[in-house]
Design a protein around this motif. Structure first.
Motif, PDB file in Angstrom:
ATOM      1  N   PRO A  39       0.846  -1.207   0.000  1.00  0.00           N
ATOM      2  CA  PRO A  39       0.000   0.000   0.000  1.00  0.00           C
ATOM      3  C   PRO A  39       0.877   1.251   0.000  1.00  0.00           C
ATOM      4  N   TYR A  40       0.350   2.321  -0.575  1.00  0.00           N
ATOM      5  CA  TYR A  40       1.102   3.578  -0.589  1.00  0.00           C
ATOM      6  C   TYR A  40       1.314   4.088   0.843  1.00  0.00           C
ATOM      7  N   PHE A  41       0.246   4.108   1.621  1.00  0.00           N
ATOM      8  CA  PHE A  41       0.333   4.588   3.006  1.00  0.00           C
ATOM      9  C   PHE A  41      -0.150   3.495   3.937  1.00  0.00           C
ATOM     10  N   GLU A  42       0.587   3.320   5.038  1.00  0.00           N
ATOM     11  CA  GLU A  42       0.234   2.266   5.973  1.00  0.00           C
ATOM     12  C   GLU A  42       0.625   2.686   7.386  1.00  0.00           C
ATOM     13  N   GLU A  43      -0.241   2.369   8.328  1.00  0.00           N
ATOM     14  CA  GLU A  43       0.064   2.584   9.742  1.00  0.00           C
ATOM     15  C   GLU A  43      -0.073   1.244  10.456  1.00  0.00           C
ATOM     16  N   LYS A  44       1.022   0.764  11.030  1.00  0.00           N
ATOM     17  CA  LYS A  44       0.995  -0.531  11.711  1.00  0.00           C
ATOM     18  C   LYS A  44       1.996  -0.538  12.856  1.00  0.00           C
ATOM     19  N   LEU A  45       1.926  -1.575  13.682  1.00  0.00           N
ATOM     20  CA  LEU A  45       2.795  -1.679  14.850  1.00  0.00           C
ATOM     21  C   LEU A  45       4.171  -2.212  14.453  1.00  0.00           C
ATOM     22  N   THR A  46       5.193  -1.733  15.152  1.00  0.00           N
ATOM     23  CA  THR A  46       6.553  -2.214  14.920  1.00  0.00           C
ATOM     24  C   THR A  46       6.721  -3.624  15.482  1.00  0.00           C
ATOM     25  N   ARG A  47       7.747  -4.341  14.987  1.00  0.00           N
ATOM     26  CA  ARG A  47       8.017  -5.701  15.453  1.00  0.00           C
ATOM     27  C   ARG A  47       9.043  -5.683  16.592  1.00  0.00           C
ATOM     28  N   SER A  48       8.716  -5.063  17.671  1.00  0.00           N
ATOM     29  CA  SER A  48       9.615  -4.962  18.814  1.00  0.00           C
ATOM     30  C   SER A  48       8.949  -5.569  20.040  1.00  0.00           C
ATOM     31  N   GLU A  49       9.705  -5.648  21.117  1.00  0.00           N
ATOM     32  CA  GLU A  49       9.145  -6.203  22.354  1.00  0.00           C
ATOM     33  C   GLU A  49       7.987  -5.346  22.859  1.00  0.00           C
ATOM     34  N   LYS A  50       8.098  -4.055  22.655  1.00  0.00           N
ATOM     35  CA  LYS A  50       7.020  -3.135  22.993  1.00  0.00           C
ATOM     36  C   LYS A  50       6.566  -2.439  21.710  1.00  0.00           C
ATOM     37  N   PRO A  51       5.668  -3.052  20.961  1.00  0.00           N
ATOM     38  CA  PRO A  51       5.260  -2.509  19.663  1.00  0.00           C
ATOM     39  C   PRO A  51       4.692  -1.093  19.774  1.00  0.00           C
ATOM     40  N   LYS A  52       5.062  -0.271  18.786  1.00  0.00           N
ATOM     41  CA  LYS A  52       4.558   1.098  18.716  1.00  0.00           C
ATOM     42  C   LYS A  52       4.032   1.365  17.307  1.00  0.00           C
ATOM     43  N   PRO A  53       3.020   2.229  17.179  1.00  0.00           N
ATOM     44  CA  PRO A  53       2.496   2.559  15.844  1.00  0.00           C
ATOM     45  C   PRO A  53       3.556   3.256  15.000  1.00  0.00           C
ATOM     46  N   ARG A  54       3.607   2.916  13.709  1.00  0.00           N
ATOM     47  CA  ARG A  54       4.553   3.519  12.764  1.00  0.00           C
ATOM     48  C   ARG A  54       3.834   3.771  11.447  1.00  0.00           C
ATOM     49  N   ARG A  55       4.021   4.963  10.892  1.00  0.00           N
ATOM     50  CA  ARG A  55       3.418   5.321   9.623  1.00  0.00           C
ATOM     51  C   ARG A  55       4.478   5.299   8.518  1.00  0.00           C
ATOM     52  N   VAL A  56       4.083   4.784   7.365  1.00  0.00           N
ATOM     53  CA  VAL A  56       4.994   4.711   6.223  1.00  0.00           C
ATOM     54  C   VAL A  56       4.262   5.145   4.956  1.00  0.00           C
ATOM     55  N   LEU A  57       4.889   6.043   4.211  1.00  0.00           N
ATOM     56  CA  LEU A  57       4.447   6.389   2.860  1.00  0.00           C
ATOM     57  C   LEU A  57       5.577   5.993   1.925  1.00  0.00           C
ATOM     58  N   GLN A  58       5.305   5.100   0.968  1.00  0.00           N
ATOM     59  CA  GLN A  58       6.345   4.642   0.049  1.00  0.00           C
ATOM     60  C   GLN A  58       5.740   4.402  -1.338  1.00  0.00           C
ATOM     61  N   PHE A  59       6.532   4.725  -2.363  1.00  0.00           N
ATOM     62  CA  PHE A  59       6.081   4.493  -3.732  1.00  0.00           C
ATOM     63  C   PHE A  59       7.273   4.580  -4.672  1.00  0.00           C
ATOM     64  N   ASN A  60       7.067   4.091  -5.879  1.00  0.00           N
ATOM     65  CA  ASN A  60       8.050   4.257  -6.947  1.00  0.00           C
ATOM     66  C   ASN A  60       7.696   5.491  -7.752  1.00  0.00           C
ATOM     67  N   ILE A  61       8.723   6.218  -8.186  1.00  0.00           N
ATOM     68  CA  ILE A  61       8.504   7.320  -9.112  1.00  0.00           C
ATOM     69  C   ILE A  61       9.326   7.016 -10.361  1.00  0.00           C
ATOM     70  N   GLU A  62       8.649   6.947 -11.496  1.00  0.00           N
ATOM     71  CA  GLU A  62       9.287   6.606 -12.760  1.00  0.00           C
ATOM     72  C   GLU A  62       9.708   7.897 -13.448  1.00  0.00           C
ATOM     73  N   THR A  63      11.003   8.229 -13.371  1.00  0.00           N
ATOM     74  CA  THR A  63      11.494   9.502 -13.908  1.00  0.00           C
ATOM     75  C   THR A  63      11.731   9.440 -15.410  1.00  0.00           C
ATOM     76  N   ALA A  64      11.914   8.251 -15.936  1.00  0.00           N
ATOM     77  CA  ALA A  64      12.056   8.002 -17.377  1.00  0.00           C
ATOM     78  C   ALA A  64      11.610   6.574 -17.597  1.00  0.00           C
ATOM     79  N   LEU A  65      11.470   6.175 -18.838  1.00  0.00           N
ATOM     80  CA  LEU A  65      10.953   4.845 -19.136  1.00  0.00           C
ATOM     81  C   LEU A  65      11.777   3.775 -18.407  1.00  0.00           C
ATOM     82  N   SER A  66      11.113   3.055 -17.500  1.00  0.00           N
ATOM     83  CA  SER A  66      11.703   1.952 -16.728  1.00  0.00           C
ATOM     84  C   SER A  66      12.743   2.385 -15.704  1.00  0.00           C
TER      85      SER A  66
END
Length: 387
Positions: free
Chosen positions: A44-71
């Motif tokens: 997903p482009y944006f996601e909020e989920k818990l970290t994989r730690s002993e004391k999980p905390k909420p973490r937000r991530v925005l990630q995507f590819n940007i195609e600046t030229a063909l491929s």
């Protein structure tokens, strides 16, 4: 040379290098390999989920590819968690106020927790936390959207069975939509796209013959070593980027490539000039970020029947169809130019290159650097695209 500036940490005196990138292109989802099914899953482009730690905390991530030229797909991201504190800065007063996280959006309750600033006036503005920024910027991101992304390379290291593994991330600082070939600012106004301070006609079609790629970065770095390929003449740079740290500036490894190109008569090629740099030299470079397939065109061989009436027609009157095929790839940070006046011989020290070195508070600029510049005869020097 005298006007060139390198940031110095006020607490421990270590040099801190800077870098920036700017990409314009089309948005798509990042894919990650599923180890159980051996298939590729779109994230997903944006996601909020818990970290994989002993004391999980909420973490937000925005990630995507940007195609600046063909491929040429470049992964960009911004991630963050809720914090105990946040900061506000005043350019007028050149002061930073430390605030409680829970009142960051209620300016009437702002109070400097360090106790250094008695009055936080209207000139102070919140420094947006990645937790908030990831959510805010996600509104611009959807399939096939065209955007301008600005950001910085962040260098990290993780411990593994075979020692520490270093890597770099393209961390987003801003996103602006691209509509009808122009940038849309936060107020909804459109602005022409500029490259090297010149307005270009940006065509939102990667396959168009009129398409112009907007893909650039600048980076300060120290030289660890260089290697020039005897066959191609290309020069590989093993560099060091000094990132900020609490106790010292942390040296992080970075690789760059300078492709050989023919120089004008009496001039020196960029690749040859970079090959002459030595360990502990400093320079600022500019270039483009590559993660692309490369292509070639080959003739389509057709077997014609023996009774084809055109078999004996002269070849000059025949047109052979061609198809595009992938013939390799091009990856990594490609140096295209350098910033004039930035080169400083033996500016850095062995201690600054050590992963476990401890820096003193002595000025890192106590000795005058030599001014012999192998780039004085290079072809096509250019200005910093982020100036």
């Amino acid at each position: 040379m005298a006007d060139y500036k390198i940031k110095v940490n006020k607490k421990h005196g270590g040099k801190e290098f800077k870098n920036h990138f700017r990409f314009i292109g089309k948005v798509s989802q990042v894919s990650k390999k599923n180890q159980e099914t051996d298939s590729w899953d779109k994230l997903p482009y944006f996601e909020e989920k818990l970290t994989r730690s002993e004391k999980p905390k909420p973490r937000r991530v925005l990630q995507f590819n940007i195609e600046t030229a063909l491929s040429n797909n470049l992964k960009v991201e911004i991630a963050g968690m809720e914090q105990q504190f946040v900061y506000a800065y005043s350019k007028k007063h050149n002061q930073t106020a430390k605030l409680d996280w829970n009142v960051r959006f209620d300016k009437e309750k702002w109070k400097d927790l360090n106790g250094k600033i008695k009055e936080i006036d209207e000139t102070y503005h919140l420094i947006e936390a990645p937790w908030d920024k990831a959510k805010e910027l996600s509104e611009y991101i959807q399939d096939d959207a065209w955007v301008e992304v600005k950001g910085v390379y962040e260098f990290e290291a993780i411990s593994g069975d075979n020692g520490d593994v270093e890597f770099k991330k393209r961390t987003i600082t801003s996103i602006s939509p691209i509509v009808d070939g122009e940038i849309i600012d936060g107020d909804g106004n459109s602005t022409p796209i500029k490259v090297d301070k010149k307005v270009i006609n940006y065509v939102q079609d990667l396959k168009s013959s009129e398409f112009i790629e907007v893909n650039s970065f600048s980076m300060q770095l120290g030289i660890k070593s260089t290697y020039q390929d005897e066959t191609t003449g290309d020069t590989k740079i093993n560099g060091v980027f000094l990132k900020n740290g609490k106790e010292r500036s942390e040296p992080m490894d970075v690789e760059l490539i300078v492709y050989q190109a023919e120089a004008a008569e009496g001039k020196v090629s960029m690749a040859n000039a970079f090959a002459s740099l030595n360990t502990y030299d400093f320079i600022e470079v500019t270039g483009q970020d590559n993660q692309r397939a490369t292509y070639a065109y080959v003739d389509i061989v057709e077997e014609l029947p023996v009774d084809d009436p055109f078999n004996d027609v002269d070849d000059s009157q025949k047109e052979t169809r061609q198809e595009r095929v992938v013939n390799g790839d091009k990856k990594g940070l490609e140096v295209i130019s350098y910033v004039q006046g930035s080169i400083m011989r033996e500016l850095l020290t062995e201690e600054e290159f050590k992963k476990t070195a401890t820096l003193t508070n002595d000025s890192p600029f106590g000795n005058d650097a030599a001014t012999d510049d192998p780039f004085s005869q290079t072809v096509n020097p250019s200005n910093d695209p982020f100036a």
